[in-house]
Design a protein around this motif. Structure first.
Motif, mmCIF file in Angstrom:
data_model
loop_
_atom_site.group_PDB
_atom_site.id
_atom_site.type_symbol
_atom_site.label_atom_id
_atom_site.label_comp_id
_atom_site.label_asym_id
_atom_site.label_seq_id
_atom_site.Cartn_x
_atom_site.Cartn_y
_atom_site.Cartn_z
ATOM 1 N N ASN A 103 0.773 -1.211 -0.016
ATOM 2 C CA ASN A 103 -0.050 -0.125 -0.074
ATOM 3 C C ASN A 103 0.875 1.266 0.039
ATOM 4 O O ASN A 103 0.477 2.260 -0.726
ATOM 5 C CB ASN A 103 -0.898 -0.084 1.175
ATOM 6 N N TRP A 141 -8.371 7.841 -3.322
ATOM 7 C CA TRP A 141 -8.901 6.903 -2.418
ATOM 8 C C TRP A 141 -9.716 5.808 -3.416
ATOM 9 O O TRP A 141 -9.582 4.777 -2.933
ATOM 10 C CB TRP A 141 -9.438 7.523 -1.314
ATOM 11 N N GLU A 142 -10.471 6.426 -4.372
ATOM 12 C CA GLU A 142 -11.431 5.255 -5.119
ATOM 13 C C GLU A 142 -10.438 4.604 -5.843
ATOM 14 O O GLU A 142 -10.866 3.299 -6.181
ATOM 15 C CB GLU A 142 -12.389 6.363 -5.863
ATOM 16 N N TRP A 184 -7.584 3.426 -5.425
ATOM 17 C CA TRP A 184 -6.981 2.487 -4.312
ATOM 18 C C TRP A 184 -7.883 1.498 -3.962
ATOM 19 O O TRP A 184 -7.512 0.484 -3.926
ATOM 20 C CB TRP A 184 -6.339 3.252 -3.150
ATOM 21 N N TRP A 185 -9.140 2.038 -3.551
ATOM 22 C CA TRP A 185 -10.061 1.112 -3.273
ATOM 23 C C TRP A 185 -10.281 0.125 -4.287
ATOM 24 O O TRP A 185 -10.247 -1.202 -4.140
ATOM 25 C CB TRP A 185 -11.347 1.811 -2.722
#
Length: 125
Positions: free
Chosen positions: A4, A48-49, A51-52
């Motif tokens: 990550n 963030w989207e 990554w998710w």
């Protein structure tokens, strides 16, 4: 955790748009977005989207995604995971042998210099 961290560092320092900007003839903004969006590389989508979506693909389908040029990242990961496993196994065996060897060595020389040195390092940690 390291994977990550690498993902966020890559997004901080790498720009997939550069693969398309220097082409002849130059690609339009729409063409670049159309190439990057299906690969989850578009900077028009929040980090963030992206990554998710990436993490969800790994956990649910073991899909590491596509590279900026459209190649599967799974092939690279599957090759490198075995190399990493070999390194971890080798390091574990080496550390075990060295640790046991040092333990036996200091135990056989109780109350001598090697034993005192070993206890000093042990108590300082």
């Amino acid at each position: 955790m390291a994977t990550n961290l690498t993902y966020f560092l890559a997004w901080g320092f790498l720009d997939p748009r550069n693969n398309f900007i220097g082409r002849r003839p130059p690609a339009t903004e729409e063409q670049i977005v159309n190439q990057l969006l299906p690969r989850n590389l578009s900077d028009t989508v929040p980090l963030w989207e992206r990554w998710w979506n990436w993490l969800g693909g790994i956990v649910t389908r073991w899909d590491w995604g596509l590279s900026p040029v459209g190649q599967s990242v799974n092939e690279e990961v599957s090759y490198r995971i075995w190399v990493s496993a070999e390194l971890v196994l080798g390091a574990t065996i080496l550390a075990t042998l060295i640790g046991i060897g040092l333990g036996v060595f200091t135990a056989s020389r109780q109350y001598k210099f090697a034993d005192r040195l070993g206890r000093r390092f042990q108590s300082s940690q």
